[in-house]
Scaffold this motif. Structure first.
Motif, mmCIF file in Angstrom:
data_model
loop_
_atom_site.group_PDB
_atom_site.id
_atom_site.type_symbol
_atom_site.label_atom_id
_atom_site.label_comp_id
_atom_site.label_asym_id
_atom_site.label_seq_id
_atom_site.Cartn_x
_atom_site.Cartn_y
_atom_site.Cartn_z
ATOM 1 N N LEU A 258 2.003 4.470 -3.211
ATOM 2 C CA LEU A 258 2.016 5.925 -3.066
ATOM 3 C C LEU A 258 3.406 6.500 -3.359
ATOM 4 O O LEU A 258 3.530 7.630 -3.811
ATOM 5 C CB LEU A 258 1.573 6.271 -1.636
ATOM 6 N N LEU B 261 -1.996 9.846 6.404
ATOM 7 C CA LEU B 261 -3.355 9.308 6.494
ATOM 8 C C LEU B 261 -3.370 7.812 6.196
ATOM 9 O O LEU B 261 -4.041 7.034 6.889
ATOM 10 C CB LEU B 261 -4.268 10.052 5.515
ATOM 11 N N LEU B 262 -2.636 7.398 5.178
ATOM 12 C CA LEU B 262 -2.577 5.980 4.832
ATOM 13 C C LEU B 262 -2.007 5.167 5.992
ATOM 14 O O LEU B 262 -2.505 4.080 6.307
ATOM 15 C CB LEU B 262 -1.714 5.784 3.580
ATOM 16 N N THR C 43 -4.620 4.731 8.614
ATOM 17 C CA THR C 43 -5.641 3.790 8.145
ATOM 18 C C THR C 43 -5.151 2.348 8.257
ATOM 19 O O THR C 43 -5.891 1.447 8.687
ATOM 20 C CB THR C 43 -6.031 4.107 6.690
ATOM 21 N N GLN D 247 0.825 -1.209 0.000
ATOM 22 C CA GLN D 247 0.000 0.000 0.000
ATOM 23 C C GLN D 247 0.862 1.263 0.000
ATOM 24 O O GLN D 247 0.594 2.206 -0.761
ATOM 25 C CB GLN D 247 -0.912 -0.013 1.235
ATOM 26 N N HIS E 50 4.229 16.674 -2.120
ATOM 27 C CA HIS E 50 2.806 16.995 -2.065
ATOM 28 C C HIS E 50 1.955 15.818 -1.606
ATOM 29 O O HIS E 50 0.746 15.982 -1.387
ATOM 30 C CB HIS E 50 2.317 17.494 -3.434
ATOM 31 N N ARG E 51 2.567 14.640 -1.411
ATOM 32 C CA ARG E 51 1.819 13.461 -0.970
ATOM 33 C C ARG E 51 2.122 13.094 0.484
ATOM 34 O O ARG E 51 1.722 12.027 0.946
ATOM 35 C CB ARG E 51 2.119 12.270 -1.880
ATOM 36 N N SER E 52 2.811 13.969 1.204
ATOM 37 C CA SER E 52 3.190 13.636 2.578
ATOM 38 C C SER E 52 1.965 13.466 3.487
ATOM 39 O O SER E 52 1.920 12.558 4.324
ATOM 40 C CB SER E 52 4.127 14.700 3.143
ATOM 41 N N GLU E 53 0.959 14.325 3.349
ATOM 42 C CA GLU E 53 -0.242 14.188 4.169
ATOM 43 C C GLU E 53 -0.995 12.910 3.809
ATOM 44 O O GLU E 53 -1.566 12.248 4.674
ATOM 45 C CB GLU E 53 -1.141 15.411 3.998
ATOM 46 N N GLU E 54 -0.990 12.578 2.531
ATOM 47 C CA GLU E 54 -1.628 11.332 2.092
ATOM 48 C C GLU E 54 -0.935 10.126 2.712
ATOM 49 O O GLU E 54 -1.582 9.152 3.106
ATOM 50 C CB GLU E 54 -1.570 11.261 0.567
ATOM 51 N N LEU E 55 0.385 10.193 2.830
ATOM 52 C CA LEU E 55 1.149 9.111 3.455
ATOM 53 C C LEU E 55 0.784 8.971 4.928
ATOM 54 O O LEU E 55 0.593 7.854 5.429
ATOM 55 C CB LEU E 55 2.649 9.379 3.300
#
Length: 273
Positions: A207, A245-246, A249, A203, A238-243
């Motif tokens: 990302l 959150l993942l 989760t 997962q 720009h994907r640090s917050e997405e990381l």
């Protein structure tokens, strides 16, 4: 650790921290570097810029470094100073760190040597631009075990025959079944843990731009957790917050203990230069 040419005791040498593109001169201003005797400065190369410092050659001979390796405090001071410079520059522009104690006889030797690595630097800088390195570690809880002899002792039912008591009928068979059950439980726990590690790596890997699996670190004897994943990921800024959150989760979904660390200078993704 690498050393180049710095073998003349009374001469100066050039210590190289990193290679970067379009650095901000103020990013390394005021940094002490590995010595307080000269400022950290920029050295123009044909295509890039090196971050360097003038040092005394005698401080970087093989003999000097062998002595320093035996002094943990001094070695840590150098490592911290090197990292501080690299981190400061990397915060302002794409930066390829060089190994600690990369030293050449003079600025011109730096230019000659690093010019041979131009293609490698170009590839690395393109890969890491606007990216950071993140670490992910996953731990499995201590494997559950079934009660065996201890439970029998707590209940007062001995398993092993003695001169004064005989086990109840079937006690030996029950003992073996408990042992087999404990082994099956451990095996299932290990299988579940490995599946969890693969799920997390898959997962997070989707990302990330690129990833590396590292050898799990052994835990201290006081820590009963088992590290089942030790990996590092190159993730676009720009994907640090997405990381983050993942990761949260995955903790909730798998029940595993997951540690996220970073962002770091992408040491793991610049190659050996």
């Amino acid at each position: 650790m690498r050393q180049h040419d710095a073998e003349v005791p009374d001469a100066n040498a050039t210590y190289v921290f990193a290679v970067c593109r379009d650095p901000d001169p103020s990013s390394c201003a005021g940094l002490p570097g590995v010595t307080h005797e000269a400022p950290v400065r920029l050295l123009a190369l044909d295509s890039f810029t090196a971050i360097v410092q003038t040092v005394r050659a005698r401080d970087f001979t093989d003999e000097a470094w062998q002595s320093r390796l035996s002094d943990q405090r001094e070695l840590e001071r150098y490592a911290r100073a090197h990292h501080d410079v690299v981190s400061a520059v990397a915060a302002a522009c794409p930066t390829v760190p060089l190994p600690m104690a990369t030293v050449y006889h003079a600025d011109e030797r730096v230019r000659e040597a690093l010019a041979k690595e131009t293609d490698r630097f170009r590839t690395a800088l393109k890969r890491i631009a606007h990216h950071a390195e993140w670490g992910v570690k996953v731990y499995a809880p201590p494997a559950a075990t079934a009660a065996t002899d201890d439970a029998d002792r707590r209940t007062g039912r001995p398993v092993v025959p003695t001169d004064r008591a005989r086990p109840a009928a079937g006690a030996g068979l029950a003992y073996l079944e408990r042992k087999r059950g404990a082994q099956r439980l451990r095996e299932r726990s290990q299988e579940d843990a490995l599946r969890t590690a693969e799920t997390v790596d898959e997962q997070v890997g989707r990302l990330a731009t690129v990833s590396r699996r590292l050898r799990p670190h052994p835990q201290p004897s006081t820590d009963r957790r088992v590290q089942i994943l030790n990996a590092t990921y190159l993730v676009a800024e720009h994907r640090s917050e997405e990381l983050a959150l993942l990761t949260r989760t995955l903790r909730e979904r798998t029940g595993a203990e997951i540690e996220l660390s970073g962002p770091w200078v992408p040491y793991s993704f610049v190659g050996e230069v």
